[in-house]
Motif scaffolding. Structure first.
Motif, PDB file in Angstrom:
ATOM      1  N   ASP A  25     118.988 -16.944  64.999  1.00 37.04           N
ATOM      2  CA  ASP A  25     120.381 -17.251  64.376  1.00 37.04           C
ATOM      3  C   ASP A  25     120.451 -16.803  62.851  1.00 37.04           C
ATOM      4  OD1 ASP A  25     122.830 -17.864  63.639  1.00 37.04           O
ATOM      5  OD2 ASP A  25     122.734 -19.916  64.714  1.00 37.04           O
ATOM      6  N   ARG A  26     120.853 -15.286  62.852  1.00 31.95           N
ATOM      7  CA  ARG A  26     120.821 -14.775  61.471  1.00 31.95           C
ATOM      8  C   ARG A  26     121.917 -15.339  60.778  1.00 31.95           C
ATOM      9  NH1 ARG A  26     118.036 -13.301  57.508  1.00 31.95           N
ATOM     10  NH2 ARG A  26     118.993 -11.768  56.546  1.00 31.95           N
ATOM     11  N   ASP A  27     123.122 -15.610  61.196  1.00 28.49           N
ATOM     12  CA  ASP A  27     123.961 -16.373  60.377  1.00 28.49           C
ATOM     13  C   ASP A  27     123.684 -17.764  60.127  1.00 28.49           C
ATOM     14  OD1 ASP A  27     126.062 -14.277  60.885  1.00 28.49           O
ATOM     15  OD2 ASP A  27     126.955 -15.325  62.494  1.00 28.49           O
ATOM     16  N   ALA A  28     122.835 -18.335  60.509  1.00 27.03           N
ATOM     17  CA  ALA A  28     122.426 -19.809  60.070  1.00 27.03           C
ATOM     18  C   ALA A  28     121.250 -19.391  59.193  1.00 27.03           C
ATOM     19  CB  ALA A  28     121.876 -20.623  61.227  1.00 27.03           C
ATOM     20  N   GLN A  29     120.432 -18.531  59.111  1.00 31.96           N
ATOM     21  CA  GLN A  29     119.587 -18.120  58.298  1.00 31.96           C
ATOM     22  C   GLN A  29     120.257 -18.000  56.744  1.00 31.96           C
ATOM     23  OE1 GLN A  29     116.907 -14.999  59.650  1.00 31.96           O
ATOM     24  NE2 GLN A  29     116.525 -16.065  61.473  1.00 31.96           N
ATOM     25  N   GLN A  30     121.062 -17.008  56.982  1.00 28.32           N
ATOM     26  CA  GLN A  30     121.784 -16.636  55.672  1.00 28.32           C
ATOM     27  C   GLN A  30     122.555 -17.779  55.137  1.00 28.32           C
ATOM     28  OE1 GLN A  30     124.086 -13.191  57.201  1.00 28.32           O
ATOM     29  NE2 GLN A  30     122.530 -11.816  56.674  1.00 28.32           N
ATOM     30  N   THR A  31     123.232 -18.776  56.005  1.00 25.74           N
ATOM     31  CA  THR A  31     123.815 -19.844  55.336  1.00 25.74           C
ATOM     32  C   THR A  31     122.909 -20.819  54.701  1.00 25.74           C
ATOM     33  OG1 THR A  31     125.529 -19.827  56.964  1.00 25.74           O
ATOM     34  CG2 THR A  31     125.218 -21.667  55.958  1.00 25.74           C
ATOM     35  N   LEU A  32     121.835 -20.948  55.058  1.00 31.73           N
ATOM     36  CA  LEU A  32     120.493 -21.772  54.602  1.00 31.73           C
ATOM     37  C   LEU A  32     120.158 -21.228  53.260  1.00 31.73           C
ATOM     38  CD1 LEU A  32     118.683 -23.055  57.645  1.00 31.73           C
ATOM     39  CD2 LEU A  32     120.071 -24.311  56.195  1.00 31.73           C
ATOM     40  N   GLN A  33     119.821 -19.988  53.156  1.00 33.37           N
ATOM     41  CA  GLN A  33     119.563 -19.210  52.130  1.00 33.37           C
ATOM     42  C   GLN A  33     120.349 -19.406  51.108  1.00 33.37           C
ATOM     43  OE1 GLN A  33     118.900 -15.428  53.902  1.00 33.37           O
ATOM     44  NE2 GLN A  33     116.896 -15.836  54.497  1.00 33.37           N
ATOM     45  N   ALA A  34     121.753 -19.144  51.193  1.00 32.88           N
ATOM     46  CA  ALA A  34     122.693 -19.302  50.476  1.00 32.88           C
ATOM     47  C   ALA A  34     122.957 -20.912  49.788  1.00 32.88           C
ATOM     48  CB  ALA A  34     123.983 -18.793  50.671  1.00 32.88           C
ATOM     49  N   ALA A  35     122.719 -21.593  50.685  1.00 36.82           N
ATOM     50  CA  ALA A  35     122.687 -23.137  50.519  1.00 36.82           C
ATOM     51  C   ALA A  35     121.687 -23.553  49.527  1.00 36.82           C
ATOM     52  CB  ALA A  35     122.849 -23.976  51.666  1.00 36.82           C
ATOM     53  N   LEU A  36     120.368 -22.907  49.854  1.00 33.20           N
ATOM     54  CA  LEU A  36     119.420 -23.256  48.889  1.00 33.20           C
ATOM     55  C   LEU A  36     119.651 -22.581  47.454  1.00 33.20           C
ATOM     56  CD1 LEU A  36     116.384 -24.395  48.470  1.00 33.20           C
ATOM     57  CD2 LEU A  36     115.451 -22.149  48.828  1.00 33.20           C
ATOM     58  N   LEU A  37     120.108 -21.570  47.459  1.00 31.51           N
ATOM     59  CA  LEU A  37     120.428 -21.034  45.776  1.00 31.51           C
ATOM     60  C   LEU A  37     121.347 -21.793  45.252  1.00 31.51           C
ATOM     61  CD1 LEU A  37     120.220 -17.234  46.737  1.00 31.51           C
ATOM     62  CD2 LEU A  37     118.433 -18.590  45.404  1.00 31.51           C
ATOM     63  N   GLU A  38     122.634 -22.171  45.929  1.00 35.91           N
ATOM     64  CA  GLU A  38     123.437 -23.119  45.470  1.00 35.91           C
ATOM     65  C   GLU A  38     123.200 -24.537  45.030  1.00 35.91           C
ATOM     66  OE1 GLU A  38     128.093 -24.548  46.465  1.00 35.91           O
ATOM     67  OE2 GLU A  38     127.117 -23.124  47.540  1.00 35.91           O
ATOM     68  N   TYR A  39     122.273 -25.038  45.861  1.00 32.27           N
ATOM     69  CA  TYR A  39     122.211 -26.553  45.803  1.00 32.27           C
ATOM     70  C   TYR A  39     120.728 -26.885  45.000  1.00 32.27           C
ATOM     71  CZ  TYR A  39     126.431 -27.137  48.219  1.00 32.27           C
ATOM     72  OH  TYR A  39     127.711 -27.181  48.556  1.00 32.27           O
ATOM     73  N   GLY A  40     119.818 -25.911  45.345  1.00 31.45           N
ATOM     74  CA  GLY A  40     118.288 -26.058  44.807  1.00 31.45           C
ATOM     75  C   GLY A  40     117.726 -27.061  45.619  1.00 31.45           C
ATOM     76  N   LEU A  41     117.978 -27.849  46.401  1.00 31.65           N
ATOM     77  CA  LEU A  41     117.204 -28.544  47.392  1.00 31.65           C
ATOM     78  C   LEU A  41     117.959 -28.954  48.499  1.00 31.65           C
ATOM     79  CD1 LEU A  41     115.088 -30.995  47.709  1.00 31.65           C
ATOM     80  CD2 LEU A  41     116.659 -32.548  46.665  1.00 31.65           C
ATOM     81  N   LEU A  42     117.438 -28.885  49.741  1.00 32.84           N
ATOM     82  CA  LEU A  42     118.180 -28.813  50.964  1.00 32.84           C
ATOM     83  C   LEU A  42     117.312 -29.985  51.895  1.00 32.84           C
ATOM     84  CD1 LEU A  42     118.506 -25.385  52.016  1.00 32.84           C
ATOM     85  CD2 LEU A  42     120.212 -26.690  50.801  1.00 32.84           C
ATOM     86  N   VAL A  43     118.087 -30.917  52.331  1.00 33.05           N
ATOM     87  CA  VAL A  43     117.458 -32.041  53.019  1.00 33.05           C
ATOM     88  C   VAL A  43     117.965 -31.915  54.644  1.00 33.05           C
ATOM     89  CG1 VAL A  43     117.298 -34.574  53.391  1.00 33.05           C
ATOM     90  CG2 VAL A  43     117.091 -33.715  51.171  1.00 33.05           C
ATOM     91  N   ILE A  44     117.289 -31.539  55.607  1.00 32.67           N
ATOM     92  CA  ILE A  44     117.589 -31.415  56.728  1.00 32.67           C
ATOM     93  C   ILE A  44     116.916 -32.170  57.937  1.00 32.67           C
ATOM     94  CG2 ILE A  44     118.016 -29.493  58.653  1.00 32.67           C
ATOM     95  CD1 ILE A  44     117.350 -27.260  56.266  1.00 32.67           C
ATOM     96  N   PRO A  45     117.570 -33.110  58.140  1.00 32.11           N
ATOM     97  CA  PRO A  45     117.159 -34.401  59.089  1.00 32.11           C
ATOM     98  C   PRO A  45     117.175 -33.586  60.650  1.00 32.11           C
ATOM     99  CG  PRO A  45     119.210 -34.913  58.282  1.00 32.11           C
ATOM    100  CD  PRO A  45     119.028 -33.553  57.724  1.00 32.11           C
ATOM    101  N   GLY A  46     116.182 -34.127  61.214  1.00 37.39           N
ATOM    102  CA  GLY A  46     116.088 -33.400  62.509  1.00 37.39           C
ATOM    103  C   GLY A  46     114.586 -34.025  63.297  1.00 37.39           C
ATOM    104  N   PRO A  47     114.362 -33.561  64.342  1.00 35.61           N
ATOM    105  CA  PRO A  47     113.227 -33.919  65.120  1.00 35.61           C
ATOM    106  C   PRO A  47     111.922 -33.183  64.470  1.00 35.61           C
ATOM    107  CG  PRO A  47     114.254 -32.061  66.426  1.00 35.61           C
ATOM    108  CD  PRO A  47     115.136 -32.319  65.158  1.00 35.61           C
ATOM    109  N   VAL A  48     110.981 -33.878  64.884  1.00 36.21           N
ATOM    110  CA  VAL A  48     109.462 -33.312  64.594  1.00 36.21           C
ATOM    111  C   VAL A  48     109.298 -31.838  65.049  1.00 36.21           C
ATOM    112  CG1 VAL A  48     106.906 -33.499  64.506  1.00 36.21           C
ATOM    113  CG2 VAL A  48     108.371 -35.596  63.927  1.00 36.21           C
TER     114      VAL A  48
END
Length: 164
Positions: A25-48
């Motif tokens: 999912d290239r769109d999701a990848q780009q969204t996460l990359q941009a979010a990391l630059l904007e927020y500096g820290l990402l917390v992504i809950p999910g399964p192991v």
């Protein structure tokens, strides 16, 4: 994908993203990359995640470091540095003090990704701080005093004390 800013002033929680399928999912990848630059820290809950999926999701953010084999590490996955409370499950005593991951390296670790497999009922918190905000909040006189200083690690690697 939902991005919810955290109340701490930096960081965001990300919901509705499947890290195990992120490579497709290239769109999701780009969204996460941009979010990391904007927020500096990402917390992504999910399964192991299985090791292969953890590595693939991590590679969305860049090339991964590799670590030497050690007891408790996952054989065949040198990109995963396991931290645990028992030596048979990973490195112990890691991160019990404020630090920046990989600051002892000639080229410091630019970012870290953590994947929690087990959470204790009490404690186990990982604390983060916004060093960009810490720098911005310093008086100009203090910034001028420390801007050119360097720090030397035990292994004689030298880095600037601050990187504004």
């Amino acid at each position: 994908m939902n991005i919810i800013p955290m109340s701490a002033g930096f960081g965001a929680r990300i919901h509705n993203v499947d890290l195990a399928r992120l490579g497709d999912d290239r769109d999701a990848q780009q969204t996460l990359q941009a979010a990391l630059l904007e927020y500096g820290l990402l917390v992504i809950p999910g399964p192991v995640l299985e090791p292969q999926a953890q590595i693939a999701a991590s590679e969305v953010f860049g090339a991964l470091e590799e670590f030497p084999p050690a007891p408790g590490q996952i054989p065949g996955y040198p990109q995963i540095f396991r931290v645990a409370s028992r030596a048979t499950e990973g490195y112990t005593g890691v991160g019990r003090y404020w630090h920046s991951d990989g600051s002892f390296r000639t080229v410091p670790t630019p970012m870290s990704l953590w994947h929690m497999e087990a959470r204790p009922d009490v404690g186990g918190d990982t604390l983060f701080t916004d060093l960009q905000q810490a720098w911005r909040s310093l008086p100009e006189e203090m910034k001028a005093q420390i801007k050119g200083l360097q720090t030397t690690h035990r292994n004689h690697v030298v880095h600037p004390l601050v990187m504004p």
